[in-house]
Design a protein around this motif. Structure first.
Motif: not given
Length: 227
Positions: A125-129, A153-158, A163-165
């Motif tokens: 949750s911290r690293y994916y929006s 959709v969980l998108s990586r923040r860095n 995983f990208r998504y």
């Protein structure tokens, strides 16, 4: 490929995280917290699972018990087993007559074990929006499906994340995860489908004791061995 697959196995079994139940406007992040809160109530579950990649389809039955016990008995490939008893990850590959063993350290936030805990999901949750794919209303699981789900959709923040998504399809009434799709930076997709859940049946720890065939060859600490 093998390392990413094992990583995903550890992730998908342990959506048992957050204690905060969001109030007010049901944003995507709040809905995700609601799902996590429901999983926080689960002590154990079993379900049918299908795992798909671009080249392979696997089917089996998964058992999970908190905090991190996992076993998957496959029917496709027949007799293949993945078992994690909290300390040792064992994968039996009958086609190769091979047993892959990996000892997992119980400490350290960067260890593989941290993915199989509520803290591991919190890190996701911290690293994916989190966002809705098509709004908060339930939509068909896929084209032509009569089964409706809420899609996130969980998108990586860095760029350091594996995983990208990560796409989640959630059953709207039970808040159980129906499908996980994880997409790597190389656009490889790993799809996990869950069905026929049984929740909190009092699964015994004995179910996670697996004795692989003695005739198979053992390969220890395979995650850190270049193949």
């Amino acid at each position: 490929m093998k390392k990413i697959f094992v990583l995903m196995v550890l992730i998908f079994t342990c959506f048992s995280g957050f204690s905060v139940y969001a109030q007010g406007i049901l944003t995507a992040a709040a809905f995700f917290q609601n799902v996590s809160a429901e999983y926080g109530k689960i002590e154990d579950y079993e379900a049918d699972v299908s795992i798909k990649t671009a080249k392979k389809v696997m089917e089996g039955h998964v058992n999970f018990k908190r905090p991190n016990l996992l076993r998957i008995d496959f029917t496709k490939p027949d007799n293949q087993v993945i078992c994690f008893n909290g300390d040792l990850l064992t994968i039996y590959l009958p086609e190769s007559a091979a047993i892959l063993n990996q000892t997992v350290e119980s400490s350290g936030t960067g260890s593989a074990a941290s993915l199989a805990t509520a803290q591991g999901l919190s890190l996701m949750s911290r690293y994916y929006s989190v966002a809705y794919e098509s709004g908060q209303e339930a939509v068909p699981l896929e084209d032509g499906s009569t089964e409706n789900v809420v899609k996130l959709v969980l998108s990586r923040r860095n760029t350091s994340e594996a995983f990208r998504y990560i796409n989640l399809a959630i059953l709207p009434e039970s808040k159980l995860i129906r499908r996980i799709e994880a997409i790597t930076p190389q656009n490889e997709k790993f799809q996990f489908d869950f069905s026929n859940y049984s929740i909190n049946q009092g699964i015994s720890d004995q179910r996670f004791i697996y004795d692989p065939p003695t005739s198979a060859n053992n390969y220890n600490n395979f995650l850190f061995t270049e193949q």
